[in-house]
Design a protein around this motif. Structure first.
Motif, mmCIF file in Angstrom:
data_model
loop_
_atom_site.group_PDB
_atom_site.id
_atom_site.type_symbol
_atom_site.label_atom_id
_atom_site.label_comp_id
_atom_site.label_asym_id
_atom_site.label_seq_id
_atom_site.Cartn_x
_atom_site.Cartn_y
_atom_site.Cartn_z
ATOM 1 N N UNK A 15 20.836 -54.785 39.621
ATOM 2 C CA UNK A 15 20.280 -53.586 38.984
ATOM 3 C C UNK A 15 20.276 -53.719 37.463
ATOM 4 N N UNK A 16 21.312 -54.304 36.903
ATOM 5 C CA UNK A 16 21.377 -54.507 35.452
ATOM 6 C C UNK A 16 20.211 -55.370 34.976
ATOM 7 N N UNK A 17 19.915 -56.424 35.714
ATOM 8 C CA UNK A 17 18.828 -57.340 35.348
ATOM 9 C C UNK A 17 17.474 -56.626 35.468
ATOM 10 N N UNK A 18 17.272 -55.893 36.543
ATOM 11 C CA UNK A 18 16.016 -55.151 36.739
ATOM 12 C C UNK A 18 15.859 -54.078 35.667
ATOM 13 N N UNK B 6 2.141 -42.384 37.707
ATOM 14 C CA UNK B 6 3.145 -42.444 38.771
ATOM 15 C C UNK B 6 4.000 -43.700 38.653
ATOM 16 N N UNK B 7 3.392 -44.815 38.298
ATOM 17 C CA UNK B 7 4.141 -46.062 38.123
ATOM 18 C C UNK B 7 5.134 -45.930 36.978
ATOM 19 N N UNK B 8 4.684 -45.330 35.897
ATOM 20 C CA UNK B 8 5.552 -45.107 34.739
ATOM 21 C C UNK B 8 6.712 -44.187 35.102
ATOM 22 N N UNK B 9 6.415 -43.133 35.848
ATOM 23 C CA UNK B 9 7.445 -42.183 36.265
ATOM 24 C C UNK B 9 8.464 -42.856 37.184
ATOM 25 N N UNK B 10 8.001 -43.742 38.077
ATOM 26 C CA UNK B 10 8.918 -44.469 38.965
ATOM 27 C C UNK B 10 9.853 -45.349 38.150
ATOM 28 N N UNK B 11 9.316 -46.096 37.187
ATOM 29 C CA UNK B 11 10.142 -46.983 36.352
ATOM 30 C C UNK B 11 11.171 -46.186 35.562
ATOM 31 N N UNK B 12 10.746 -45.061 35.010
ATOM 32 C CA UNK B 12 11.655 -44.217 34.233
ATOM 33 C C UNK B 12 12.752 -43.627 35.127
ATOM 34 N N UNK C 3 13.832 -44.780 37.978
ATOM 35 C CA UNK C 3 14.703 -45.842 38.472
ATOM 36 C C UNK C 3 15.703 -46.274 37.401
ATOM 37 N N UNK C 4 15.247 -46.339 36.166
ATOM 38 C CA UNK C 4 16.144 -46.671 35.059
ATOM 39 C C UNK C 4 17.281 -45.651 34.971
ATOM 40 N N UNK C 5 16.931 -44.385 35.071
ATOM 41 C CA UNK C 5 17.940 -43.319 35.029
ATOM 42 C C UNK C 5 18.850 -43.367 36.261
ATOM 43 N N UNK C 6 18.287 -43.675 37.401
ATOM 44 C CA UNK C 6 19.074 -43.775 38.631
ATOM 45 C C UNK C 6 20.101 -44.901 38.526
ATOM 46 N N UNK C 7 19.678 -46.070 38.054
ATOM 47 C CA UNK C 7 20.608 -47.190 37.901
ATOM 48 C C UNK C 7 21.736 -46.846 36.926
ATOM 49 N N UNK C 8 21.436 -46.047 35.908
ATOM 50 C CA UNK C 8 22.457 -45.646 34.933
ATOM 51 C C UNK C 8 23.554 -44.798 35.579
ATOM 52 N N UNK C 9 23.231 -44.159 36.712
ATOM 53 C CA UNK C 9 24.235 -43.366 37.430
ATOM 54 C C UNK C 9 24.970 -44.195 38.482
ATOM 55 N N UNK C 10 24.711 -45.496 38.484
ATOM 56 C CA UNK C 10 25.329 -46.439 39.425
ATOM 57 C C UNK C 10 24.877 -46.236 40.872
#
Length: 125
Positions: free
Chosen positions: A12-15, A41-47, A49-56
């Motif tokens: 997740x860190x690498x992605x 929608x693609x931009x919203x998914x990336x954003x 997911x970035x926030x989701x990974x930050x919550x572990x």
């Protein structure tokens, strides 16, 4: 197509390293100009997911083929390993850690490849 991929914290860190760029529509226009993808929608998914990974939370729900394309691009277009040799030389990272992270990137790519139906090759240099 709803399904999930579970990543490790290192994967997740690498992605996540590239997701910040992929959350900007301008970056996506050039990458997906030939694909029929809703860029907002693609931009919203990336954003998201970035926030989701930050919550572990490393379980990614895949609801559209576009989600897999974003994940693939996060590895194929990554600059995560760009300064790897310098980091090792400067003593900021061990060769062992660098090797482990490269293995993690390949494992993440294999997970995405299996669902995407094509070989995802992470940028390791």
């Amino acid at each position: 197509m709803p399904t999930q991929i579970t990543f490790t914290p290192t994967e997740a860190e690498i992605i996540a390293h590239r997701l910040g760029q992929l959350s900007e529509e301008d970056e996506l226009v050039e990458l997906f100009e030939e694909d029929d993808i809703n860029l907002a929608q693609a931009s919203a998914f990336a954003d998201a997911l970035s926030k989701q990974f930050a919550t572990k939370n490393y379980v990614v729900n895949i609801s559209e083929p576009r989600d897999l394309l974003i994940l693939a691009e996060a590895l194929e277009g990554s600059t995560y390993f760009g300064d790897g040799k310098h980091a090792i030389f400067d003593g900021l990272q061990t060769q062992q850690k660098s090797t482990a992270h490269k293995r993690a990137a390949q494992t993440a790519a294999d997970k995405i490849s299996k669902m995407l139906g094509r070989n995802v090759i992470p940028a390791l240099a």
